[in-house]
Design a protein around this motif. Structure first.
Motif, short mmCIF file in Angstrom:
data_model
loop_
_atom_site.label_atom_id
_atom_site.label_comp_id
_atom_site.label_asym_id
_atom_site.label_seq_id
_atom_site.Cartn_x
_atom_site.Cartn_y
_atom_site.Cartn_z
N TRP A 171 35.90 40.49 51.81
CA TRP A 171 35.22 41.40 50.88
C TRP A 171 36.28 41.87 49.88
O TRP A 171 37.27 42.48 50.27
CB TRP A 171 34.62 42.57 51.64
CG TRP A 171 33.88 43.59 50.83
CD1 TRP A 171 33.50 43.51 49.52
CD2 TRP A 171 33.43 44.88 51.29
NE1 TRP A 171 32.83 44.64 49.13
CE2 TRP A 171 32.77 45.50 50.20
CE3 TRP A 171 33.50 45.55 52.50
CZ2 TRP A 171 32.21 46.77 50.30
CZ3 TRP A 171 32.94 46.81 52.61
CH2 TRP A 171 32.30 47.41 51.51
N ILE A 172 36.08 41.57 48.59
CA ILE A 172 37.06 41.91 47.57
C ILE A 172 36.60 43.17 46.84
O ILE A 172 35.48 43.24 46.32
CB ILE A 172 37.26 40.75 46.56
CG1 ILE A 172 37.96 39.58 47.23
CG2 ILE A 172 38.11 41.20 45.38
CD1 ILE A 172 37.08 38.64 47.99
N LYS A 173 37.47 44.18 46.82
CA LYS A 173 37.16 45.45 46.15
C LYS A 173 38.26 45.76 45.14
O LYS A 173 39.41 45.34 45.31
CB LYS A 173 37.07 46.58 47.19
CG LYS A 173 36.04 46.33 48.27
CD LYS A 173 36.08 47.40 49.36
CE LYS A 173 35.59 48.73 48.87
NZ LYS A 173 35.52 49.74 49.97
N VAL A 227 43.73 46.33 43.88
CA VAL A 227 42.92 45.26 44.46
C VAL A 227 43.06 45.31 45.98
O VAL A 227 44.17 45.39 46.50
CB VAL A 227 43.35 43.87 43.95
CG1 VAL A 227 42.52 42.78 44.62
CG2 VAL A 227 43.22 43.79 42.43
N ASP A 228 41.92 45.30 46.67
CA ASP A 228 41.90 45.25 48.13
C ASP A 228 41.14 44.01 48.57
O ASP A 228 40.05 43.72 48.06
CB ASP A 228 41.18 46.47 48.72
CG ASP A 228 41.89 47.78 48.42
OD1 ASP A 228 43.12 47.76 48.28
OD2 ASP A 228 41.20 48.81 48.33
N VAL A 229 41.69 43.29 49.54
CA VAL A 229 40.98 42.20 50.18
C VAL A 229 40.75 42.60 51.63
O VAL A 229 41.72 42.84 52.37
CB VAL A 229 41.76 40.87 50.11
CG1 VAL A 229 41.00 39.77 50.85
CG2 VAL A 229 41.99 40.45 48.66
N TYR A 230 39.48 42.72 52.02
CA TYR A 230 39.12 43.09 53.39
C TYR A 230 38.69 41.84 54.16
O TYR A 230 37.88 41.05 53.65
CB TYR A 230 37.94 44.06 53.39
CG TYR A 230 38.26 45.48 53.00
CD1 TYR A 230 38.13 46.52 53.91
CD2 TYR A 230 38.67 45.81 51.70
CE1 TYR A 230 38.41 47.84 53.56
CE2 TYR A 230 38.96 47.12 51.34
CZ TYR A 230 38.83 48.12 52.27
OH TYR A 230 39.12 49.42 51.92
N SER A 231 39.20 41.67 55.34
CA SER A 231 38.66 40.61 56.20
C SER A 231 37.33 41.09 56.77
O SER A 231 37.14 42.29 57.00
CB SER A 231 39.63 40.29 57.34
OG SER A 231 39.77 41.39 58.22
N THR A 232 36.41 40.19 56.97
CA THR A 232 35.12 40.53 57.59
C THR A 232 34.75 39.44 58.58
O THR A 232 35.30 38.34 58.57
CB THR A 232 33.99 40.66 56.55
OG1 THR A 232 33.63 39.36 56.06
CG2 THR A 232 34.38 41.57 55.40
#
Length: 300
Positions: A171-173, A227-232
């Motif tokens: 999930w890119i925020k 920029v945040d990259v969340y693993s899901t």
């Protein structure tokens, strides 16, 4: 004669269409109030929160009611328990992750909620997340002045590479001047380095549309970009994808409205009390930069 016949046909069709104006009265009854769970937890060394509220009738315009007095516990795969407490009696249950963050990458986590005599459970996994290598930006000008943001500025993109091995989801925020783009229509998810399974993007650099998705608006000199990259999990990937799709649908042939799927289960299968919402665990990779016009690339 042909013109007269055509006019008569058109009039007949018009009358047929507009004569179907019978009023249909629909008796709308409120269903059983359900528990709504907002439990998106990450591995940052910060306070983690789980918000519990109660659903209400479609025509009920009163403030949303918090679910108070619940027992909320998170268990990791090693049977360690993390108690979430509603310290302010607002339905927001918190855990201080500063001293003991929830950061067991590759491990399963189980959520347990006991509320109003009902027990709800859910499972998620804290998956790996790639490091963000860099952020760049180029000069750009939009053909029309947008409602938000400048017409001329800088279009950013980030660079990160998906892990080898199919099935990693993200999930890119992004945030502009410390304000996140948080609307449902602004959700960007990735399956490996592409948008969906089968795109043959495993182990590659994220594709361009995903990299530039952090530029929801053009940026100006001295603006801050995070920029945040969340693993899901794959389940959360599809959940977020569905939320985004439903929020954008509005055409005649759009997806029919339906309840958004949930992974929160009532242990009592016979109970009429169900839950809505989602529980997900995420590892987070972040990078922040300040836009410097002297470092901007020319538009290609």
């Amino acid at each position: 004669m042909k013109n007269t016949l055509s006019i008569l046909i058109i009039l007949f069709i018009s009358v047929s269409l507009f004569s179907c104006t019978d009023v249909i009265e629909i008796d709308v009854k409120d269903g059983v109030s359900q528990l709504s769970v907002d439990a998106l937890i990450n591995n940052k060394s910060e306070t983690q929160t789980i918000k519990l509220t109660l659903t209400q009738g479609y025509f009920d315009n009163s403030p949303i009611k918090p679910a108070l007095g619940a027992n909320v516990i998170l268990f990791d795969q090693d049977s360690v328990a993390y108690q979430f407490k509603d310290l302010k009696n607002t339905g927001v249950y918190s855990y201080d992750g500063k001293a003991n963050p929830l950061n067991k990458i590759g491990k399963q986590y189980a959520l347990y909620i006991n509320y109003a005599g009902e027990e709800y459970v859910s499972l998620s996994k804290l998956n790996r997340v790639p490091k963000i290598d860099s952020i760049s930006y180029e000069v750009d000008k939009l053909p029309v002045k947008p409602e938000n943001g400048p017409q001329e500025g800088f279009l950013p993109q980030f660079y990160a590479k998906d892990f080898d091995g199919e099935g990693d989801c993200y999930w890119i925020k992004s945030a502009k001047n410390n304000k996140y783009f948080s609307k449902a229509t602004e959700i960007t998810v990735a399956y490996d380095a592409g948008f969906s399974p089968g795109s043959k993007s495993d182990g590659l650099l994220f594709i361009l549309p995903i990299r530039t998705s952090v530029g929801r608006e053009l940026y100006s000199d001295k603006d801050t970009l995070k920029v945040d990259v969340y693993s899901t999990t794959p389940e959360q990937f599809y959940y977020l994808q569905f939320v985004s799709q439903v929020s954008q649908d509005g055409s005649l042939f759009s997806t029919p409205l339906s309840n958004i799927p949930t992974n929160i289960i009532n242990r009592n299968e016979k109970s009429i009390k169900k839950a809505v919402g989602f529980f997900g665990m995420s590892a987070v990779s972040s990078m922040e930069t300040i836009i410097d016009k002297s470092k901007a690339k020319p538009k290609k």
